[in-house]
Write a protein that holds these residues in place. Structure first.
Motif, PDB file in Angstrom:
ATOM      1  N   ARG A  37     -24.403 -29.063 -24.459  1.00 42.43           N
ATOM      2  CA  ARG A  37     -24.010 -28.143 -25.082  1.00 42.43           C
ATOM      3  C   ARG A  37     -22.834 -27.228 -24.156  1.00 42.43           C
ATOM      4  O   ARG A  37     -22.924 -27.151 -23.147  1.00 42.43           O
ATOM      5  N   GLN A  38     -21.686 -27.025 -24.803  1.00 42.60           N
ATOM      6  CA  GLN A  38     -20.618 -26.347 -24.271  1.00 42.60           C
ATOM      7  C   GLN A  38     -20.170 -25.036 -24.820  1.00 42.60           C
ATOM      8  O   GLN A  38     -19.405 -25.055 -26.243  1.00 42.60           O
ATOM      9  N   PHE A  39     -20.078 -23.902 -24.264  1.00 42.65           N
ATOM     10  CA  PHE A  39     -19.566 -22.875 -24.914  1.00 42.65           C
ATOM     11  C   PHE A  39     -18.080 -22.758 -24.585  1.00 42.65           C
ATOM     12  O   PHE A  39     -17.607 -23.455 -23.494  1.00 42.65           O
ATOM     13  N   GLU A  87     -26.034 -17.391 -32.374  1.00 49.83           N
ATOM     14  CA  GLU A  87     -25.937 -17.503 -31.048  1.00 49.83           C
ATOM     15  C   GLU A  87     -26.103 -19.125 -30.616  1.00 49.83           C
ATOM     16  O   GLU A  87     -25.709 -19.590 -29.496  1.00 49.83           O
ATOM     17  N   ASP A  88     -26.557 -19.993 -31.909  1.00 52.19           N
ATOM     18  CA  ASP A  88     -26.304 -21.275 -31.396  1.00 52.19           C
ATOM     19  C   ASP A  88     -25.183 -22.051 -31.759  1.00 52.19           C
ATOM     20  O   ASP A  88     -24.938 -23.246 -31.558  1.00 52.19           O
ATOM     21  N   SER A  89     -24.037 -21.210 -32.378  1.00 58.20           N
ATOM     22  CA  SER A  89     -22.826 -21.708 -32.471  1.00 58.20           C
ATOM     23  C   SER A  89     -22.384 -22.102 -31.060  1.00 58.20           C
ATOM     24  O   SER A  89     -22.277 -21.520 -29.788  1.00 58.20           O
ATOM     25  N   SER A  90     -21.825 -23.346 -31.115  1.00 55.58           N
ATOM     26  CA  SER A  90     -21.323 -23.983 -29.869  1.00 55.58           C
ATOM     27  C   SER A  90     -20.772 -25.373 -30.002  1.00 55.58           C
ATOM     28  O   SER A  90     -20.562 -25.754 -31.328  1.00 55.58           O
ATOM     29  N   TYR A  92     -21.748 -29.371 -29.418  1.00 54.41           N
ATOM     30  CA  TYR A  92     -22.409 -30.176 -28.997  1.00 54.41           C
ATOM     31  C   TYR A  92     -22.053 -31.397 -28.679  1.00 54.41           C
ATOM     32  O   TYR A  92     -21.499 -32.142 -29.482  1.00 54.41           O
ATOM     33  N   ARG A 112     -18.692 -29.560 -33.601  1.00 56.03           N
ATOM     34  CA  ARG A 112     -18.518 -27.859 -33.621  1.00 56.03           C
ATOM     35  C   ARG A 112     -19.391 -27.242 -34.481  1.00 56.03           C
ATOM     36  O   ARG A 112     -19.194 -27.391 -35.651  1.00 56.03           O
TER      37      ARG A 112
END
Lengths: 116, 118
Positions: A37-39, A87-90, A92, A112
């Protein structure tokens, strides 16, 4: 080189819905795949190790019941984000190793996820 | 403690010049592998180069070379003759161990944004 695909490349969903992301090794068999996972503007963080035919191994702090991983075949692993929240927006991204020593890790193009 | 450290948040280089991106690592495992990846704005992770802990020579792949200094636990990436297309985020990563069900998982550094000026 080896090719890893991911589908979908981009998904927008409403809060509370579940989203499934597929990771496929197109020209090789992968007994093990990894989900990261990458913000934005940050590093990749390993979420879990997906092993074909067995349960996934989750990293500390990753909720197993929220991020369901299934590795049903040697070429397919899926990540399902259940009851997604903003908050799960990220971003992957999955990867698979090639070769006995897995010296070369090939990554999928990433997905995305935006949860509204 | 950070296992992989990239101390340069951003680097600038003139086109056709060489640039070195720093990476230090920390592990007590005698068997490990070090990777460098390039991530352009599209998000894809592009494998650049690999160095095994037992490799005697520094790895090279075209314009990329890895300056592996085992005693100092550093694995710096050298890009020669920079091109405009080299502008991207660069990640150093490490794989520890020599087996097991989670073998192959990578720990990433914070990344370095490289900007190549014309």
């Amino acid at each position: 080189g080896a090719v890893v695909s991911q589908h979908p490349s981009r998904v927008i969903c409403k809060s509370g819905t579940s989203v499934k992301i597929e990771c496929r090794s197109l020209d090789f068999q992968a007994t093990t795949m990894f989900w990261y996972r990458q913000f934005p503007k940050q590093s990749l963080m390993l979420m879990a190790t997906s092993n074909e035919g067995s349960k996934a191994t989750y990293e500390q702090g990753v909720e197993k019941d929220k991020f369901l991983i299934n590795h049903a075949s040697l070429t397919l692993s899926t990540l399902t984000v259940t009851s997604a929240h903003p908050e799960d927006s990220s971003f992957y991204i999955c990867s698979a190793g090639v070769g006995y020593q897995r010296e070369t890790q090939y990554f999928g193009p990433g997905t995305r996820l935006l949860v509204l | 403690a950070q296992k992989i450290t990239q101390t340069q948040p951003g680097m600038f280089v003139q086109e056709k010049e060489a640039v070195t991106l720093d990476c230090t690592y920390d592990t007590s495992d005698p068997s490990y592998g070090l990777f460098w990846y390039k991530q352009p704005s599209s998000g894809e992770m592009i494998f650049l180069i690999y160095q095994g802990s037992y490799d005697q020579q520094n790895a090279t792949e075209g314009r990329y070379s890895l300056n592996f200094q085992k005693a100092r636990k550093s694995a710096n990436l050298v890009i020669s003759a920079s091109q405009l297309g080299d502008s991207a985020m660069y990640f150093c990563a490490m794989r520890e161990g020599s087996g097991g069900t989670s073998y192959g998982k990578l720990t990433f550094g914070q990344g370095t944004i490289l900007t190549v000026h014309p």
